[in-house]
Design a protein around this motif. Sequence first.
Motif, PDB file in Angstrom:
ATOM      1  N   HIS A 109      -0.541   6.489   3.503  1.00 19.36           N
ATOM      2  CA  HIS A 109      -0.727   5.036   3.574  1.00 19.36           C
ATOM      3  C   HIS A 109       0.008   4.439   4.772  1.00 19.36           C
ATOM      4  N   ALA A 163       0.819  -1.213   0.000  1.00 20.18           N
ATOM      5  CA  ALA A 163       0.000   0.000   0.000  1.00 20.18           C
ATOM      6  C   ALA A 163       0.853   1.263   0.000  1.00 20.18           C
ATOM      7  N   TRP A 165      -6.134  -0.878  -5.113  1.00 17.99           N
ATOM      8  CA  TRP A 165      -6.338   0.506  -4.679  1.00 17.99           C
ATOM      9  C   TRP A 165      -5.172   1.406  -5.051  1.00 17.99           C
ATOM     10  N   HIS A 166      -4.407   1.004  -6.066  1.00 24.29           N
ATOM     11  CA  HIS A 166      -3.229   1.787  -6.463  1.00 24.29           C
ATOM     12  C   HIS A 166      -3.586   3.184  -6.932  1.00 24.29           C
ATOM     13  N   ASN A 179       0.828   2.820  -3.232  1.00 26.06           N
ATOM     14  CA  ASN A 179      -0.460   3.251  -3.779  1.00 26.06           C
ATOM     15  C   ASN A 179      -0.540   4.768  -3.814  1.00 26.06           C
ATOM     16  N   PRO A 183      -2.945  -3.907  -4.353  1.00 30.86           N
ATOM     17  CA  PRO A 183      -2.719  -3.093  -5.564  1.00 30.86           C
ATOM     18  C   PRO A 183      -3.992  -2.648  -6.278  1.00 30.86           C
TER      19      PRO A 183
END
Length: 498
Positions: free
Chosen positions: A89, A23, A385-386, A26, A383
């Motif tokens: 993050h 994350a 939520w990249h 991200n 990933p």
Amino acid sequence: MDSKDRRLYLAVVACALIPHLPALWNGFAMDDLYIIAFNPLVHGVQGVWGAFVAPYWPPDLGGQMYRPLPLASFALDWAIVGGHPALFHATNLLWHAGVAVAVAALARRFVEPTAALVAGLIFAVHPVHVEAIANVIGLGELMAAAGVCLAVYAAVVRQHVVWSGLALLLGLLSKENAVVAPGLIVWAWIVGISRPTQRRMIEFAASWVVIAGAYLAVRGIVLHPYARLHAIAPVFLGESAFAGRLTAVAALADVVRLLVAPLTLRVDYSPAERTLVRSLLDGRFALGLVCLALWAGLLFLAWRKGRRCEAFGLGWIAIAFLPVSNVLFSTGVLLAERTLYLPSVGLALAAGATLARLPASRLRAVIAVLVLAGGIRSALRVPVWHDDFAVTQSILEDSPDSYRGPARMAVLYQSHRQPARALGALREAMNIYDRDPTLFIAGADAALTLGQSRLADSLLMRAEQLCYRCPGSLRTQALAARSRGDSAVADSLLARIR
């Protein structure tokens, strides 16, 4: 804290952090863009205190909700690193690790160390948590869960009214679902985990009344200047309350699946991926009732056998999920995986106490499988939520029947100055589901960009048949148009409100 407990908590922290480390790479996605990236309130250190006198959603988007602590955290992160999302993050990862430790600590006071370790590890790696952890605005879920766990710990284990009240306030200022903390404390008293004196119970009840009154007063003062937008999930638009309740019960099948076997995860559960249930004879409603009966049966068995931790955990699931279940009233979403973050604490407590009864060799094998499976599934899900494009792609792939996929593709097309393709994607979304006014407002935006004012008028008229003037949606679309440089289109949309 002895060395055994220290090792327990370190193992929980490691399992909470390692699967979610991707994350850190991200960016911002979905609501992150509106609440953080495009929100001037959090773009300076003054937002740390300004968050306490401002709505969670920017005023241009309706000024809804009061969640100052996540906003203050966003402002602090922005002051340190600007708009770089890595620190945002990292903050989420640390809060998740803290909540996992709180779950293990709570279990440690009810059951022996092995069960506490199992509970903490299950919570740490549960794949249903990825949305709350990997999407920055999930911070509200994490902070609220921390507040609730600490409030319950302080009340049930320490019987400390002040510390429990402060933790409850932490939760409420993070997200509204922390309101369940008093219910969880009372449930602990009912199952016999804690038995304070009658006087102490009255003191707790009085503190809850004072905190609720103060919170509601401040919330009302801050949000008073802003329009009240009644958010409701698209599947409930224009439907009866009875059908809404049937649909909510049917959704319990998804809830059980996501808590117990989260192999398939989805960003979106909108029509026609999930549709309304209108009949008591609908098989989906029957399946939901079976899941409810299964939960009730397990609770009855735990209660009858005197397994207090299991009973407490099962009750926790229901109490924590009830405000977002749509059973009592319709909310803004039919189902969202992030809303299961707090209810899953109950699952971890119940599962930890149950699995700890296995023989040591079998328990080690089961926990190894659960941690590896959960950790790998979570790491593979992060990933998604990249960025906004990755999220949209996941909707198209995981929820092909949902109208949200093509609708979000339209947003991407518009942001890249491709209004014709945006209009085509919106028509595809309308063919799937034609009761969401935002589709027609977005279509009007694309039509105005193309110079098709007559088409824009007809689309806006269609939207107004679904929501009176649609002020919040029009403001949101106008903001999107202005952000890409189409000021004339934005002015035309805002003029519709007047």
